[in-house]
Design an enzyme around this catalytic site. Structure first.
Site, PDB file in Angstrom:
ATOM      1  N   GLY A  75      48.249  28.238   8.210  1.00 41.40           N
ATOM      2  CA  GLY A  75      48.644  26.814   8.161  1.00 41.40           C
ATOM      3  C   GLY A  75      47.516  25.996   7.694  1.00 41.40           C
ATOM      4  O   GLY A  75      46.147  26.469   7.410  1.00 41.40           O
ATOM      5  N   CYS A  76      47.379  24.770   7.519  1.00 39.61           N
ATOM      6  CA  CYS A  76      46.446  24.077   6.815  1.00 39.61           C
ATOM      7  C   CYS A  76      45.387  23.825   7.696  1.00 39.61           C
ATOM      8  O   CYS A  76      44.229  24.156   7.427  1.00 39.61           O
ATOM      9  CB  CYS A  76      47.014  22.558   6.214  1.00 39.61           C
ATOM     10  N   TYR A  77      45.412  23.262   8.971  1.00 36.22           N
ATOM     11  CA  TYR A  77      44.308  22.893   9.834  1.00 36.22           C
ATOM     12  C   TYR A  77      43.857  24.241  10.422  1.00 36.22           C
ATOM     13  O   TYR A  77      42.654  24.554  10.425  1.00 36.22           O
ATOM     14  CB  TYR A  77      45.181  22.356  11.371  1.00 36.22           C
ATOM     15  N   THR A  78      44.738  25.488  10.438  1.00 36.45           N
ATOM     16  CA  THR A  78      44.153  26.576  10.918  1.00 36.45           C
ATOM     17  C   THR A  78      43.054  27.414   9.843  1.00 36.45           C
ATOM     18  O   THR A  78      42.330  27.814  10.273  1.00 36.45           O
ATOM     19  CB  THR A  78      45.290  27.584  11.056  1.00 36.45           C
TER      20      THR A  78
END
Lengths: 344, 344, 344, 344
Positions: free
Chosen positions: D149-152
Site C-alpha cells: 500500500g501507499c502509506y505502508t
C-alpha cells in the site's frame, strides 16, 4: 466605543485584525500603523477592504498610539514589542501583543528559543497569557496581554483538559501540527512562493520550533510539574487553518467517561465546540472557534486528541479581539464569527 | 423580524444563504428545507455551522413554507421552481428564486436553452429580474423575484453602463468568464472531483451555456435593441469567485471621459466598487461586492471591461438577501459584507 | 552525444530543461550555469533532482560554454542574451535562446515593448523563430534559434491555420489566455506568494503584455498583411499550464469543413493533437503537446479556437529540446513526453 | 518484450500504470481492462494519453488476460483479486496485485480489518510482499506479488532500519501520515469533491485505517517480535504525495552514528535517497523515489524519522513496475523516473 491602535497593521494577522475591528460594533480603529506602508491607505495595500477601511497608515509609534487609543495591538516581528512597551505606555492603554515577546514567563527561555535579546524583562511578570479558556479571570484585570501563538492556541486547548485531569502520561506527548501558509507571513521569501508551496506538504522546525516552549509552559502549569514534549509543525498548501493532532499514552484505567468529563470543562465556552466527528480546518475557517475531538485506541493504549482553528482568527486576530472584549467588559463573542461557511 | 424559508438549503448556494441569514439582524430562518436531508440538522450536513444553525431540515414543501414565512427562497434545480410557485403562494409570501425559472421573460427562450418545460409561464410577467443596480424600483413592489445567475450578475453589471450610454458596438461583444468550482454545485460528479479539477483550467459550455440568453436579455433591454453576444465560461481550481472579462469595439470618438461618465451611474451603489487596478476575485471573496475596472486599447480600438464577484454571495445568496432587504424596506446592505479579508 | 550548456539553469524554465536533458538519450549537459548559484550543486537548489543531476553550477559565461558545448541554451532575463551572443559564439555552437531577445525581427518593436536596449541588432536577421510547426525548415540550418514565448506558442499554433487559410476576419481577433503561476518565475515577489495567488484569478498586462507583438509578428507573416490583435493574459492558481481561448469572426461562407481542412495542416505534427473535446491544461501537463479544438457559433458568427500547452515544456524547455533535436538531426520527439498522466 | 495485462486500468493507480508501461522500453500492454469502461478507448477516459495509449479496454477477465500476457497487474477494489487469482492463473503468468488481498499473511487479520471474506486463503503462503528494498530476493522467484500500500510503503521504509537495528522502543511508535487526494480514488463521492477537499486538512481513519496491520506485519517481522503501533492518516489538498512522520523513543545510548549506520542499509538502493534536509512530497512527485531523513531530539529522547513518496508511483504503479522488472530480470529502474521536476 473602544478606540484601538494596531501597530503592524499590514501583516496577515494585523490586516485580519483591521478587518475584524472594521465591523466590530463597539470598537473602532483610530490609529492603524505600518512601518513599511506609513502614509498609504490601508486599502491600497489590501484592496479587498476598499470602502470598508480606507484609513491612512501611520508610523509604528507606540507613544502616539497610546495617547490616542484605549487599546494598542502589536503585530510585530519578535523582539520589537519588548523594546516598545513600557510602564508609561501601560499606564495609558491596554496592550495586546500578538507576537511572542511576553508569552514566555522566563527571559532565559525566550532568549534561548528566539535567539534575540528581551528588552523589557521586568514586564514579564505583568503580562498575562491571553488564552481566555484558561486564564479568563487574569485577563480581565490585565494591562498587558500576551496573545498566544497559533499552533500553541490549538495544541494547548486540545490537550489541556487531559493534563488538568491527569488522564495521560505527560512524558509521552507528541503533537503533530499542520498549518496553512498564511502562518508563514507576508514576507517575500522563496519558500513562500506559490510554486514552492503548492502541491506539496513538508515538516519544518522539527525539534526546534519556537512554539514548543510556549506549549510546554502552559501545559506544565496545568500539570503542576514540568512537561517536555515533541512538537512538529507542517506546511500545508492552503491559505488558513491549523490542525493539531496530539498523541499521548492514557494512564491505566482511564475510560471514555473520564475523557468526556475532562472535556466538559469547556462546555460553556463560547468558542469551543466538542465534536464527535474528526475536525477539519475548513469547518472553523473565518471563525474564532476551536473544534476538538478525540479517539481512544484500545490496541495501543493511546489517546489521539485533535483540534482545529483558523490560524489568523483564533490563532491571532480573533483571539486578540476576544481578549479586548474581556478586558473592556464586552460580550466575549462580540464581532467574532461562530459559524463557518463552506466552501470558503 | 422577517421570517424566511429556504427550499434547497443544503446546496452550496442554499447553505450560504443559511449562513448569511443566521447572522442577519432583521431576519431569521423559520423553515429550512432540503429534499435530500429532511429530518437531519442543518449542522449535520454543514458541520461548520454547528452551534450557529442547528435547525432540523424539513421537506421542500412550498405551501407549508408560505404559511410560516414572509419570504421563501428557492435554491433548486432548473424546472422545479416553476412547478412550485403559484398565485396562491405569492398571495402569502414573497418568493425569491435563486434558480433560473423566472429569469427569462420568454417561455420559448427558456425551454430552448434549458431543454425542460416551463410549468407556470403565466407568472413570467409578474417576475422581476432581481438585479437591484438596474431594477431596484421594480424589485421594491415585487412578490416574485428572479435572482440573477452568477455569471450573468457579473457580466451584466460590467457591461451595462457601456451599452446604456451607447459607447460600444454591441455586435462585437465577447465575454470570457472564469468561475470557481462551487459554481458546479455539490453533486457527486466525476468532473467535480478534486483530482479532476485541481491543477487545471478548462473552458466549458462554449457557444451554449445557459447564462447566455439571460445576459442577452438584460443587455438588449438596456440597448433598446436585440443583442447577440459570445459568452464562454471556464472552470478555475478555486472554491469561489467569478471574473468576467468583456471585450467590445468602442464606437468612434469615445473617450476615457465618456467611459468614466458611463460608469458614474454606479457611484452611489453600495455594492459596486469602481477600481483603477485590475480586479482579482480574492478581493471580493465572502462579500456582496462587484469590483469593476476597464482599459481602453488604442491599438485595437477595443475596450476591455472587467468585473469580479463572489459567485455564492453577489452571484447567489448575498444578492438574494440584498433583494429581500429591498422588498422589506431594510437598509440594502444589512447582513452583507462589504470588506474582504485576505488571504481567505 | 550532443553536449549542452544551459545559462540560467536555476530559473523554472532552465531547471525544467536540466530535467529533460538529464534523461535525453542523445544529449548531455556539460555546462550548467547560474549567476545566483554558481559553485553549488544543481540538486542543492532543486532537491528533487538529487542523484539525477548533481553537477556543480558554473558562471553564466557564454564564451566558456561555447568552447565546451555543441549547443548553448539561454534562459535569462530580457536584455542579457542580446549582450552575450556574438558572431564568434555562433561560430562555435548553436544558440537556443529561451528568452525574448531574438524573437522579434524588429529592434524598434523589441525596444518599445521591452523598454530595454537591444545590444546585437545585427544578429536579428540570423535568428530563426523556433516554432517548428511553422518554421521547421529554417530551424534545421540555423545557428541562432529564438525559442518562442509560452503564451505565444499556444496562441499562434491555435490561430495559425485559420489565418493561413483566410477563414477569419483578422481585424477581430481576441486572445484571452490563462497561465499557471510558474510563468511568473522564481523571483521573490509579493505577487507570487502562495497566499496572494491561491484561491483567486486575475487578469494582468491588459493591453500591454510583451507577448502581444510576438503573436502579431507571426500571424501577420502567415496572413501576408499586418495584424493587430487583443491579447489578455490571466494568472491561475496552479503550477503549470496555458490555455489560449481565441475569438474571431468567421469570414462569410466558411464551413466546418473549411475549418477541418485548415487544421489538417497539423495532421502529421508529432506534438499537436486536434481534439473534439474542449482542451484542459491537465491533459498536456508535463508533455510537449499542444491540444487544439474549436467551436463555430452560428448565432454570433464567431469561431472560438482553443489551445492548451504546458508552459514550461512546449512553452519553454520542451520546445527548446524539440529545436535542438531538429538542428542536430535527431528524431524530433526524442526525450519529450507525448502522454500526460492524470492526476499529476 | 514483456506482455502485460492490467485489470482495473482506469482507476488512478491503474491509469498511472498504463502511462508508465506505455513508455517502458521492455514491456508493452497487451490487455488493458476496465469493468466500467470495457469497449472504450483508454484515451477516451484519460484524454491526456491520446496518441500515447489508445488501446480499447477489455473486460476484467483474468483467464483471458493470463492467456495473452506474461504478467497480469490487478488494480481492483478489496476482495476481488482474491476471487480471481487461482493456481491455474499463476501457472500461466505472474500476478502483481496492487490491491490488499495478498499483503497480509493472515486470513483472519485481513478479514478483521477489511470486513470482507478472503476467497483464496491457500494462496497467501505463495504471495510475496513486494517491497523490494526488504524482500528483493523473494520477489525474484515469485509468481504472486502483493504490491504494498501507499502509506505502508512510505512508513515501513522509513522505520525499517531503526527496528532492524534495534535502535528504538518499538512500543512507542506513532506514525502521522499525510496523503494527496488521488489516494482516495476516482469514485464519485461527496468527500472527494474539489470544494470539500480544497483549503482544508483533516485526519481520517483514526485508530482503524486498514494500512495499520500491514505496517505492523512488516515491522514485526523486522523486529522479530510483535509490534503494535499508532497510525493516523490525513487528507491534504494536493493531487499526489505521501509524507510519513514517524515518532519513537530512542533506546538508551543510541547515537547519531548508530542512526546513520542503520540507514546505510539503503545506500545502494536505487530508489531511496537519504537526505539531510527534511523531505517534501514535491521532490519525489512523479518518481519512484523515497526521500528519507531523521532528527534526534535530545530534549525528548525521541527520534523523528520522515519519509516521502509519490503515492501513485512508489506507492502503487511505479513499485509494481519495479517488481515486474525484478521478476523478469530487467534493470530495476527501467522505465521509472528518479528525478523530480519542480514545480510540477
Amino acid at each position: 466605543m473602544i478606540k484601538a491602535a494596531i501597530l503592524g497593521a499590514t501583516g496577515y494577522a494585523g490586516a485580519e485584525l483591521m478587518r475584524i475591528l472594521s465591523v466590530h460594533p463597539d470598537a473602532e480603529v483610530v490609529y492603524p500603523a505600518s512601518h513599511s506602508y506609513a502614509g498609504k491607505k490601508f486599502s491600497d495595500i489590501y484592496p479587498g477592504m476598499k470602502g470598508a477601511m480606507d484609513m491612512v497608515l501611520r508610523e509604528d509609534d507606540i507613544s502616539k498610539a497610546a495617547e490616542e487609543a484605549d487599546v494598542v495591538f502589536l503585530s510585530l516581528p519578535a523582539g520589537l514589542a519588548s523594546q516598545m512597551v513600557t510602564e508609561e505606555v501601560l499606564s495609558k492603554c491596554v496592550v495586546i501583543d500578538l507576537g511572542a515577546d511576553y508569552r514566555l514567563h522566563s527571559k532565559d527561555v525566550y532568549e534561548t528559543w528566539y535567539k534575540t535579546e528581551h528588552h523589557s524583562p521586568s514586564l514579564l511578570d505583568k503580562a498575562v497569557y491571553g488564552l481566555a479558556e484558561i486564564h479568563r479571570e487574569a485577563i480581565k484585570g490585565s494591562r498587558l496581554i500576551a496573545n498566544p501563538g497559533c499552533y500553541t492556541t490549538c495544541s494547548i486547548l486540545t490537550l489541556y483538559p487531559l493534563i488538568k485531569q491527569q488522564l495521560i502520561d505527560t512524558s509521552t506527548i507528541i503533537i503533530d501540527a499542520k498549518s496553512g501558509t498564511s502562518g508563514a507571513g507576508r514576507g517575500e521569501k522563496l519558500s513562500s512562493l506559490f510554486c514552492e508551496v503548492n502541491e506539496s506538504i513538508k515538516p519544518y522546525g522539527v525539534t526546534n520550533h519556537r512554539h514548543t516552549p510556549e506549549i510546554e509552559q502552559e501545559l506544565s502549569e496545568a500539570a503542576g510539574h514540568g512537561i517536555v514534549l515533541q512538537f512538529t509543525p507542517h506546511l500545508v498548501p492552503m491559505n488558513r487553518g491549523i490542525l493539531s493532532v496530539c498523541y499521548a499514552r492514557l494512564l491505566p484505567g482511564i475510560t471514555d467517561e473520564d475523557m468526556k468529563k475532562a472535556y466538559s470543562i469547556y462546555e460553556n465556552e463560547p468558542f469551543i465546540r466538542l465534536i464527535d466527528a474528526l475536525p477539519e480546518t475548513r469547518f472553523v475557517k473565518g471563525t474564532n472557534l476551536v473544534d476538538i475531538s478525540y479517539r481512544i485506541d484500545k490496541r495501543t493504549g493511546n489517546v489521539i486528541a485533535m483540534g482545529a482553528i483558523d490560524n489568523l482568527v483564533k490563532g491571532a486576530a480573533g483571539q486578540a479581539v476576544q481578549n479586548m472584549n474581556i478586558v473592556f467588559g464586552l460580550d466575549e463573542t462580540e464581532g467574532l464569527s461562530i459559524g463557518a461557511g463552506s466552501p470558503f
